[in-house]
Motif scaffolding. Structure first.
Motif, PDB file in Angstrom:
ATOM      1  N   ALA A   1       3.876 -56.081 -10.018  1.00  0.00           N
ATOM      2  CA  ALA A   1       2.500 -55.828  -9.588  1.00  0.00           C
ATOM      3  C   ALA A   1       2.396 -56.149  -8.098  1.00  0.00           C
ATOM      4  O   ALA A   1       2.377 -57.315  -7.701  1.00  0.00           O
ATOM      5  CB  ALA A   1       1.516 -56.674 -10.402  1.00  0.00           C
ATOM      6  N   GLY A   2       2.385 -55.118  -7.277  1.00  0.00           N
ATOM      7  CA  GLY A   2       2.380 -55.298  -5.829  1.00  0.00           C
ATOM      8  C   GLY A   2       1.071 -54.862  -5.205  1.00  0.00           C
ATOM      9  O   GLY A   2       0.062 -54.705  -5.888  1.00  0.00           O
ATOM     10  N   CYS A   3       1.091 -54.659  -3.913  1.00  0.00           N
ATOM     11  CA  CYS A   3      -0.110 -54.252  -3.175  1.00  0.00           C
ATOM     12  C   CYS A   3       0.314 -53.264  -2.108  1.00  0.00           C
ATOM     13  O   CYS A   3       1.155 -53.588  -1.258  1.00  0.00           O
ATOM     14  CB  CYS A   3      -0.778 -55.471  -2.546  1.00  0.00           C
ATOM     15  SG  CYS A   3      -2.113 -55.084  -1.381  1.00  0.00           S
ATOM     16  N   SER A   4      -0.255 -52.064  -2.139  1.00  0.00           N
ATOM     17  CA  SER A   4       0.107 -51.019  -1.174  1.00  0.00           C
ATOM     18  C   SER A   4      -0.147 -51.478   0.252  1.00  0.00           C
ATOM     19  O   SER A   4       0.652 -51.211   1.157  1.00  0.00           O
ATOM     20  CB  SER A   4      -0.692 -49.743  -1.470  1.00  0.00           C
ATOM     21  OG  SER A   4      -2.095 -49.975  -1.359  1.00  0.00           O
ATOM     22  N   LEU A   5      -1.233 -52.199   0.467  1.00  0.00           N
ATOM     23  CA  LEU A   5      -1.570 -52.686   1.800  1.00  0.00           C
ATOM     24  C   LEU A   5      -0.563 -53.727   2.278  1.00  0.00           C
ATOM     25  O   LEU A   5      -0.042 -53.642   3.390  1.00  0.00           O
ATOM     26  CB  LEU A   5      -2.984 -53.277   1.791  1.00  0.00           C
ATOM     27  CG  LEU A   5      -3.436 -54.010   3.055  1.00  0.00           C
ATOM     28  CD1 LEU A   5      -3.405 -53.088   4.270  1.00  0.00           C
ATOM     29  CD2 LEU A   5      -4.824 -54.597   2.852  1.00  0.00           C
ATOM     30  N   ALA A   6      -0.290 -54.719   1.442  1.00  0.00           N
ATOM     31  CA  ALA A   6       0.640 -55.780   1.826  1.00  0.00           C
ATOM     32  C   ALA A   6       2.031 -55.225   2.122  1.00  0.00           C
ATOM     33  O   ALA A   6       2.753 -55.749   2.972  1.00  0.00           O
ATOM     34  CB  ALA A   6       0.713 -56.833   0.720  1.00  0.00           C
TER      35      ALA A   6
ATOM     36  N   PHE B   1      -4.898 -57.488  15.005  1.00  0.00           N
ATOM     37  CA  PHE B   1      -5.413 -57.654  13.646  1.00  0.00           C
ATOM     38  C   PHE B   1      -4.548 -56.838  12.689  1.00  0.00           C
ATOM     39  O   PHE B   1      -4.372 -55.636  12.867  1.00  0.00           O
ATOM     40  CB  PHE B   1      -6.873 -57.190  13.545  1.00  0.00           C
ATOM     41  CG  PHE B   1      -7.518 -57.542  12.237  1.00  0.00           C
ATOM     42  CD1 PHE B   1      -8.222 -58.726  12.092  1.00  0.00           C
ATOM     43  CD2 PHE B   1      -7.394 -56.703  11.130  1.00  0.00           C
ATOM     44  CE1 PHE B   1      -8.808 -59.063  10.878  1.00  0.00           C
ATOM     45  CE2 PHE B   1      -7.966 -57.034   9.921  1.00  0.00           C
ATOM     46  CZ  PHE B   1      -8.676 -58.215   9.792  1.00  0.00           C
ATOM     47  N   LEU B   2      -4.054 -57.504  11.660  1.00  0.00           N
ATOM     48  CA  LEU B   2      -3.191 -56.795  10.708  1.00  0.00           C
ATOM     49  C   LEU B   2      -3.398 -57.344   9.298  1.00  0.00           C
ATOM     50  O   LEU B   2      -3.927 -58.435   9.132  1.00  0.00           O
ATOM     51  CB  LEU B   2      -1.724 -56.918  11.168  1.00  0.00           C
ATOM     52  CG  LEU B   2      -1.183 -58.310  11.530  1.00  0.00           C
ATOM     53  CD1 LEU B   2      -0.636 -59.060  10.324  1.00  0.00           C
ATOM     54  CD2 LEU B   2      -0.114 -58.159  12.601  1.00  0.00           C
ATOM     55  N   PRO B   3      -2.994 -56.563   8.248  1.00  0.00           N
ATOM     56  CA  PRO B   3      -2.468 -55.197   8.342  1.00  0.00           C
ATOM     57  C   PRO B   3      -3.503 -54.106   8.057  1.00  0.00           C
ATOM     58  O   PRO B   3      -3.183 -52.937   8.149  1.00  0.00           O
ATOM     59  CB  PRO B   3      -1.404 -55.193   7.238  1.00  0.00           C
ATOM     60  CG  PRO B   3      -1.966 -56.090   6.179  1.00  0.00           C
ATOM     61  CD  PRO B   3      -2.748 -57.142   6.915  1.00  0.00           C
ATOM     62  N   ASP B   4      -4.756 -54.454   7.708  1.00  0.00           N
ATOM     63  CA  ASP B   4      -5.714 -53.435   7.263  1.00  0.00           C
ATOM     64  C   ASP B   4      -6.523 -52.856   8.418  1.00  0.00           C
ATOM     65  O   ASP B   4      -7.333 -53.547   9.027  1.00  0.00           O
ATOM     66  CB  ASP B   4      -6.673 -54.027   6.222  1.00  0.00           C
ATOM     67  CG  ASP B   4      -7.511 -52.954   5.557  1.00  0.00           C
ATOM     68  OD1 ASP B   4      -8.493 -52.499   6.168  1.00  0.00           O
ATOM     69  OD2 ASP B   4      -7.175 -52.530   4.437  1.00  0.00           O
ATOM     70  N   ARG B   5      -6.327 -51.584   8.690  1.00  0.00           N
ATOM     71  CA  ARG B   5      -7.012 -50.931   9.796  1.00  0.00           C
ATOM     72  C   ARG B   5      -8.524 -50.828   9.554  1.00  0.00           C
ATOM     73  O   ARG B   5      -9.323 -51.005  10.476  1.00  0.00           O
ATOM     74  CB  ARG B   5      -6.431 -49.527  10.019  1.00  0.00           C
ATOM     75  CG  ARG B   5      -7.097 -48.765  11.168  1.00  0.00           C
ATOM     76  CD  ARG B   5      -6.431 -47.425  11.427  1.00  0.00           C
ATOM     77  NE  ARG B   5      -7.089 -46.709  12.509  1.00  0.00           N
ATOM     78  CZ  ARG B   5      -6.864 -46.923  13.800  1.00  0.00           C
ATOM     79  NH1 ARG B   5      -5.985 -47.843  14.162  1.00  0.00           N
ATOM     80  NH2 ARG B   5      -7.507 -46.235  14.730  1.00  0.00           N
TER      81      ARG B   5
ATOM     82  N   ASP C   1      -1.836 -50.124  11.539  1.00  0.00           N
ATOM     83  CA  ASP C   1      -2.326 -48.956  10.798  1.00  0.00           C
ATOM     84  C   ASP C   1      -2.004 -49.028   9.302  1.00  0.00           C
ATOM     85  O   ASP C   1      -1.388 -48.141   8.735  1.00  0.00           O
ATOM     86  CB  ASP C   1      -1.741 -47.679  11.404  1.00  0.00           C
ATOM     87  CG  ASP C   1      -2.520 -46.430  10.983  1.00  0.00           C
ATOM     88  OD1 ASP C   1      -3.680 -46.586  10.544  1.00  0.00           O
ATOM     89  OD2 ASP C   1      -1.975 -45.328  11.094  1.00  0.00           O
ATOM     90  N   GLY C   2      -2.440 -50.111   8.667  1.00  0.00           N
ATOM     91  CA  GLY C   2      -2.277 -50.231   7.223  1.00  0.00           C
ATOM     92  C   GLY C   2      -3.591 -49.964   6.512  1.00  0.00           C
ATOM     93  O   GLY C   2      -4.653 -49.950   7.128  1.00  0.00           O
ATOM     94  N   PHE C   3      -3.520 -49.750   5.209  1.00  0.00           N
ATOM     95  CA  PHE C   3      -4.747 -49.486   4.453  1.00  0.00           C
ATOM     96  C   PHE C   3      -4.507 -49.693   2.964  1.00  0.00           C
ATOM     97  O   PHE C   3      -3.364 -49.660   2.489  1.00  0.00           O
ATOM     98  CB  PHE C   3      -5.237 -48.046   4.689  1.00  0.00           C
ATOM     99  CG  PHE C   3      -4.232 -46.979   4.337  1.00  0.00           C
ATOM    100  CD1 PHE C   3      -4.189 -46.439   3.061  1.00  0.00           C
ATOM    101  CD2 PHE C   3      -3.307 -46.531   5.276  1.00  0.00           C
ATOM    102  CE1 PHE C   3      -3.258 -45.470   2.731  1.00  0.00           C
ATOM    103  CE2 PHE C   3      -2.363 -45.570   4.958  1.00  0.00           C
ATOM    104  CZ  PHE C   3      -2.338 -45.039   3.678  1.00  0.00           C
ATOM    105  N   CYS C   4      -5.590 -49.931   2.252  1.00  0.00           N
ATOM    106  CA  CYS C   4      -5.558 -50.036   0.791  1.00  0.00           C
ATOM    107  C   CYS C   4      -5.773 -48.645   0.214  1.00  0.00           C
ATOM    108  O   CYS C   4      -6.783 -48.001   0.508  1.00  0.00           O
ATOM    109  CB  CYS C   4      -6.662 -50.985   0.323  1.00  0.00           C
ATOM    110  SG  CYS C   4      -7.013 -50.872  -1.449  1.00  0.00           S
ATOM    111  N   PHE C   5      -4.853 -48.186  -0.608  1.00  0.00           N
ATOM    112  CA  PHE C   5      -4.975 -46.845  -1.195  1.00  0.00           C
ATOM    113  C   PHE C   5      -6.269 -46.701  -1.996  1.00  0.00           C
ATOM    114  O   PHE C   5      -6.940 -45.668  -1.931  1.00  0.00           O
ATOM    115  CB  PHE C   5      -3.776 -46.553  -2.113  1.00  0.00           C
ATOM    116  CG  PHE C   5      -2.532 -46.145  -1.390  1.00  0.00           C
ATOM    117  CD1 PHE C   5      -2.450 -44.916  -0.757  1.00  0.00           C
ATOM    118  CD2 PHE C   5      -1.430 -46.987  -1.331  1.00  0.00           C
ATOM    119  CE1 PHE C   5      -1.304 -44.521  -0.081  1.00  0.00           C
ATOM    120  CE2 PHE C   5      -0.277 -46.616  -0.656  1.00  0.00           C
ATOM    121  CZ  PHE C   5      -0.209 -45.378  -0.033  1.00  0.00           C
TER     122      PHE C   5
END
Length: 300
Positions: free
Chosen positions: A81-86, A143-147, A166-170
């Motif tokens: 169980a992971g996290c797309s953003l992380a 600021f990271l990782p969520d744009r 340039d990260g984001f939560c799907f």
């Protein structure tokens, strides 16, 4: 034996507690001793006497709990169980950023790997991100990782030079302006409440922007009776339990995190029965991440 009774029996035998994130399945939330957002749960685990923690969430959350409770056994029922953003940033990425922007302080959202936290100056949550960035002495920030959360912070702290990863939560980022407009059209009397991991175009249409806890608190204190909820669908369980007289509509039926839904009752039972899967953090990484988390508590 009923599986929920078996889990309760195993908890007592193992001197363990089960904690669950707001985005977990309803049946997981119902068997948990505590339900909430990731940092709240990590703090609760650190305060408790039990030496075994079953963390129903995703990998980075269990890591954070281990960082705050290094001498406890932290178990993640679903190890994948992971996290797309992380997963969108690594410690090597942070090293490269430090070389490119040597005068900048790094503010790292808690939704990140422990190795990234360890290389950051300070951690933030979605609740305190604006306050952390505003209070940190340096006016130059990475600021990271969520744009999307970074853009929300940037809009509220315009006086600082903020570089965004340039990260984001799907789950949150897939929702667009048209989805929000349709929901508002379908439910004209409802307030739109969204998480700051949503796109800026969605945030601009919201009546309130906040973390899962802030959304729950807003609903409890609001005189309004109808709400459109712009975050993962699992939060509806807590909202409905705490506000039975109010009505809730999910912004989009696509707001489901498949990683959060991996944990099921049999996963929890197996974790307790066989003490799997244990989460460990390298000692050097743990110390660096603890330092960044302690700094968050001091300035946030």
């Amino acid at each position: 034996m009923d599986i929920t009774k078996e889990i309760q029996k195993l908890k007592e035998e193992k001197n363990a507690i089960v904690v669950a994130h707001n985005y977990q399945n309803k049946d997981i939330q119902e068997i948990a001793d505590f339900v909430g957002d990731s940092f709240y749960l990590s703090k609760i685990c650190a305060q408790r006497q039990e030496k075994m923690i079953i963390f129903c969430g995703v990998y980075f959350m269990a890591e954070t709990t281990k960082i705050l409770s290094p001498h406890k056994k932290i178990l993640l029922p679903e190890i994948n169980a992971g996290c797309s953003l992380a997963n969108m940033i690594t410690a090597d990425d942070v090293d490269r950023l430090k070389e490119e922007y040597p005068d900048y302080s790094i503010v790292c959202y808690i939704n990140s790997p422990a190795s990234v936290k360890a290389k950051s100056d300070v951690i933030c949550t979605s609740s305190n991100a604006i306050k952390i960035v505003r209070n940190i002495p340096n006016n130059k920030i990475i600021f990271l990782p969520d744009r999307n959360l970074g853009l929300f912070v940037k809009r509220n702290v315009p006086e600082k030079d903020i570089v965004l990863w340039d990260g984001f939560c799907f789950t949150h980022s897939k929702i667009k302006k048209d989805d929000a407009l349709k929901a508002k059209s379908d439910h004209p009397d409802a307030l739109l409440l969204v998480h700051p991991e949503c796109r800026e175009e969605v945030i601009e249409l919201a009546d309130f922007v906040g973390s899962t806890k802030q959304i729950i608190d807003f609903v409890i204190s609001s005189p309004a009776k109808e709400f459109i909820i712009g975050t993962e669908i699992g939060i509806l369980h807590s909202l409905k339990n705490l506000n039975p007289e109010k009505r809730f509509y999910i912004l989009s039926q696509r707001m489901i995190c498949p990683e959060m839904k991996k944990t099921i009752l049999t996963s929890v039972r197996e974790a307790l029965l066989h003490e799997k899967y244990e989460i460990n953090v390298d000692e050097n990484v743990l110390e660096g991440a603890q330092r960044a988390l302690i700094k968050m508590l001091k300035i946030g």
